[in-house]
Motif scaffolding. Sequence first.
Motif, PDB file in Angstrom:
ATOM      1  N   PHE A 100      18.780  25.042  11.112  1.00 56.51           N
ATOM      2  CA  PHE A 100      18.381  25.645   9.840  1.00 56.51           C
ATOM      3  C   PHE A 100      17.027  26.333  10.002  1.00 56.51           C
ATOM      4  O   PHE A 100      16.093  25.753  10.552  1.00 56.51           O
ATOM      5  N   SER A 101      16.925  27.536   9.492  1.00 57.79           N
ATOM      6  CA  SER A 101      15.651  28.266   9.562  1.00 57.79           C
ATOM      7  C   SER A 101      14.819  28.068   8.306  1.00 57.79           C
ATOM      8  O   SER A 101      13.615  28.342   8.310  1.00 57.79           O
ATOM      9  N   LYS A 102      15.450  27.594   7.228  1.00 60.77           N
ATOM     10  CA  LYS A 102      14.747  27.378   5.970  1.00 60.77           C
ATOM     11  C   LYS A 102      15.242  26.091   5.311  1.00 60.77           C
ATOM     12  O   LYS A 102      16.397  25.705   5.475  1.00 60.77           O
ATOM     13  N   HIS A 103      14.342  25.465   4.548  1.00 55.34           N
ATOM     14  CA  HIS A 103      14.730  24.276   3.800  1.00 55.34           C
ATOM     15  C   HIS A 103      15.841  24.595   2.804  1.00 55.34           C
ATOM     16  O   HIS A 103      16.695  23.749   2.534  1.00 55.34           O
ATOM     17  N   GLN A 104      15.816  25.794   2.262  1.00 55.96           N
ATOM     18  CA  GLN A 104      16.826  26.180   1.277  1.00 55.96           C
ATOM     19  C   GLN A 104      18.232  26.109   1.856  1.00 55.96           C
ATOM     20  O   GLN A 104      19.164  25.631   1.206  1.00 55.96           O
ATOM     21  N   PHE A 105      18.394  26.564   3.104  1.00 55.89           N
ATOM     22  CA  PHE A 105      19.718  26.538   3.731  1.00 55.89           C
ATOM     23  C   PHE A 105      20.172  25.094   3.977  1.00 55.89           C
ATOM     24  O   PHE A 105      21.352  24.760   3.799  1.00 55.89           O
ATOM     25  N   ALA A 106      19.235  24.251   4.372  1.00 51.15           N
ATOM     26  CA  ALA A 106      19.561  22.838   4.574  1.00 51.15           C
ATOM     27  C   ALA A 106      19.940  22.186   3.253  1.00 51.15           C
ATOM     28  O   ALA A 106      20.876  21.379   3.188  1.00 51.15           O
ATOM     29  N   ALA A 107      19.229  22.544   2.191  1.00 46.70           N
ATOM     30  CA  ALA A 107      19.512  21.973   0.877  1.00 46.70           C
ATOM     31  C   ALA A 107      20.896  22.386   0.389  1.00 46.70           C
ATOM     32  O   ALA A 107      21.630  21.586  -0.212  1.00 46.70           O
ATOM     33  N   GLU A 108      21.267  23.636   0.637  1.00 49.23           N
ATOM     34  CA  GLU A 108      22.583  24.109   0.219  1.00 49.23           C
ATOM     35  C   GLU A 108      23.688  23.386   0.975  1.00 49.23           C
ATOM     36  O   GLU A 108      24.710  22.988   0.385  1.00 49.23           O
ATOM     37  N   ALA A 109      23.493  23.206   2.281  1.00 47.23           N
ATOM     38  CA  ALA A 109      24.508  22.517   3.083  1.00 47.23           C
ATOM     39  C   ALA A 109      24.615  21.052   2.667  1.00 47.23           C
ATOM     40  O   ALA A 109      25.719  20.499   2.551  1.00 47.23           O
ATOM     41  N   ARG A 110      23.478  20.428   2.420  1.00 40.10           N
ATOM     42  CA  ARG A 110      23.491  19.026   1.980  1.00 40.10           C
ATOM     43  C   ARG A 110      24.144  18.903   0.608  1.00 40.10           C
ATOM     44  O   ARG A 110      24.915  17.963   0.357  1.00 40.10           O
TER      45      ARG A 110
END
Length: 290
Positions: free
Chosen positions: A65-75
């Motif tokens: 993940f390059s951004k926390h936002q992308f990790a948050a969406e996947a989670r």
Amino acid sequence: MQLDIFADSRDVMLRNDVLSALQRYDARETQQTLRRLSDEYPDDDSIPQLAVLAGALDLRSIVAFSKHQFAAEARGALVEKITPAALRMWGEHAGSRWLLPLWRELAQRASSLPFRADSIDTHAAALWLQAGGWSAARDAVLPIESWRRIPAPLAWMGEASYRLDALEQTWPLLAELAWLAPDRCARLVERMGDKPLDSLLKKFYANFEGAGDITDIAWFPAWVLIEKPALARLLIAAQPSTQTSPERAMRLLLELLSLERQGRHYEVLDYRKKLQGLHASLYSSYMSTR
């Protein structure tokens, strides 16, 4: 009319084919078997859930993940969509087990993201705990600057320590968390599900006269020294925290236990007065054992 067992069980067979492919994490075969089920039994109740799980396999990735936002969406997708579908198809135990590789992948992909207080659920340590990766979770906490002074990573380390080393080595971290974030400490204890600890806490709540809310658990490390003096050898390792009254009470009790063993009675009396000034109920509990 004679029942055609094969014809009447074909939907079950096709459904089991999809589940079997899912259990092997075979994305291609899952889509193929799901398509057959959908073509022949488009109204099958399981299709929406199976489609969610098939989609989860299609989206698996090892790209960081390059951004926390992308990790948050996947989670968010894993928690809100994929997990309910897995639990519905397999039940709590088997469904949770099937999800573990997906949690591990999220943790690995989030490993380079720095700790952010406004996005704690996307930190690798939190994700590793969901995946049952206790050692990896501990390793992910250690690089966080001053982690022992921040509620979330302190709780992560407490849970990892408990899973790896059992309760004995976790007492200092529990004490620090109780002082720093009582609500988070209470949630951690509930997650741990340790029966001896639960029994101690139940007795504490029944006997301790405090505010009557979750903040009372901050006094638990001091109270437990009265109930279990042998824990002094473990709780003495708790690092200095915010110097609140509950922390000072535990330090006083550690000193009292040491002074009593040495027979230094005059000093014992002085420390007892200090303890009485900190909390009447705690002092009463202490004196009831003397």
